[in-house]
Design a protein around this motif. Structure first.
Motif, short mmCIF file in Angstrom:
data_model
loop_
_atom_site.label_atom_id
_atom_site.label_comp_id
_atom_site.label_asym_id
_atom_site.label_seq_id
_atom_site.Cartn_x
_atom_site.Cartn_y
_atom_site.Cartn_z
N TRP A 88 0.51 -0.97 -0.13
CA TRP A 88 0.23 0.03 -0.13
C TRP A 88 0.44 1.32 -0.21
O TRP A 88 0.23 2.71 0.76
N ARG A 89 2.02 1.20 -0.23
CA ARG A 89 2.95 2.38 -0.81
C ARG A 89 4.07 2.21 -1.63
O ARG A 89 4.52 3.92 -1.78
N ARG A 122 -4.00 5.82 3.18
CA ARG A 122 -4.01 5.12 4.59
C ARG A 122 -5.82 4.65 3.87
O ARG A 122 -6.82 5.56 3.19
N ALA A 205 0.96 1.58 9.01
CA ALA A 205 1.21 2.52 7.74
C ALA A 205 0.21 3.00 7.52
O ALA A 205 -0.64 3.80 7.06
N ALA A 206 -0.46 1.99 6.95
CA ALA A 206 -1.89 2.17 5.83
C ALA A 206 -2.97 1.62 6.71
O ALA A 206 -3.74 2.68 6.59
N TRP A 210 -7.17 4.56 11.58
CA TRP A 210 -8.36 3.31 12.12
C TRP A 210 -9.04 3.63 13.07
O TRP A 210 -7.90 2.99 13.82
N THR A 216 -11.07 -3.20 9.39
CA THR A 216 -9.77 -3.56 8.14
C THR A 216 -9.77 -4.65 8.01
O THR A 216 -9.16 -5.04 6.21
#
Length: 311
Positions: A88-89, A122, A205-206, A210, A216
């Motif tokens: 995701w980065r 994110r 990090a992602a 939340w 998630t």
């Protein structure tokens, strides 16, 4: 030059090329260089050509793009939306042409899907974007010359998370006015589906900001009426452990959904990508299982039997 000398030189050159291919493979695996795999794949001809890829933006962020490949000589082939990995980065759909070329061999068009990364990516940005990409593909299917009647989702690692989460948590596709039942099947490769508490810097990090971590996790959205799933993992995967695939498949099966697990002996996390690219697809266990699964949905054929999820 004698025939013996010529044969010796030829044999030596063949050995050098083979060593070069093997060396490139191990370098690509160690560095997780997907672009290198794509370049190497292009050096080996395939029997089915692909038309020049079509790139398009579905949003204003530079990562909100799709790259669509279509097998030459086919009218309205079924479409697979494949979402790239990269924690995701990082990652780019431009580096995954080898996946589209492999799928084209079996008669499928492929849309390689990008999504926002890093800070702007994110949770839930990766799901909002993946759903928006699906909406864009539905809206432009005719001009792309593809069929979305039996739309299939797939992805590797972080991309497998996106694909599986879209198929389970209805809200993301609903927000894009994608009709219920549009996605007919999902093939997740080495994906994280049950990884809270966070198990890596990538996931922290992602998802760490939340407020409700359980929101998630794909496993918390398991449902009996979800699209069929094929979950591929390697028993040597130390990045995303096989238990992710086994746990969610077991939950889906308990609820009455179709969920199949393929654990590949000797495959690492990167191995579930490298064995789709040429020449490493000579070990065809993975690509054969994926295509049999797709065919069982798009063409109503019998799916190859794979092992049940561990309970």
């Amino acid at each position: 030059m004698s025939l013996r000398v010529a044969a010796f030189i030829s044999l030596g050159l063949t050995a050098v090329v083979a060593l070069g291919v093997v060396g490139t493979y191990f370098w690509a695996v160690r560095s997780q260089s997907v672009a290198t795999l794509d370049w190497l794949d292009q050096q080996f001809p395939r029997t089915v050509a692909t038309l020049p890829p079509v790139s398009a933006a579905y949003g204003s962020d530079p990562h909100q793009v799709v790259v669509v490949y279509r097998p030459a000589g086919m009218s309205n082939p079924p479409l697979v939306a494949f979402i790239h990995g990269g924690g995701w980065r990082n990652g780019s759909p431009d580096d995954y042409g080898f996946v589209a070329r492999a799928f084209a061999q079996r008669g499928y068009a492929t849309a390689l899907v990008g999504y926002r990364l890093n800070g702007t990516g994110r949770f839930p940005a990766m799901l909002e974007d993946s759903a928006a990409a699906v909406r864009w593909l539905l809206d432009h299917a005719d001009e792309l010359g593809v069929s979305t009647d039996k739309l299939l989702l797939s992805g590797h690692s972080a991309g497998a998370y996106n694909a599986v989460m879209l198929s389970l948590d209805r809200q993301w596709l609903e927000r894009e006015d994608v009709p219920e039942g549009t996605v007919k099947g999902v093939a997740g490769l080495a994906g994280p589906y049950d990884f809270y508490p966070w198990d890596s810097d990538y996931s922290r990090a992602a998802f760490g900001a939340w407020p409700n971590p359980r929101q998630t996790q794909p496993i918390d959205f398991a449902r009996g009426d979800a699209p069929p799933m094929l979950l591929v993992t390697g028993d040597a995967d130390e990045t995303v452990k096989p238990r992710n695939s086994q746990a969610i498949a077991a939950r889906q099966q308990e609820l009455g959904a179709r969920a199949e697990v393929l654990v590949l002996s000797g495959y690492s996390h990167a191995g579930t990508l490298t064995h789709i690219a040429r020449p490493f697809d000579r070990d065809s266990r993975e690509i054969d299982a994926i295509m049999a699964f797709f065919d069982s949905i798009a063409h109503n054929t019998a799916s190859a039997a794979v092992q049940p999820a561990k309970r």
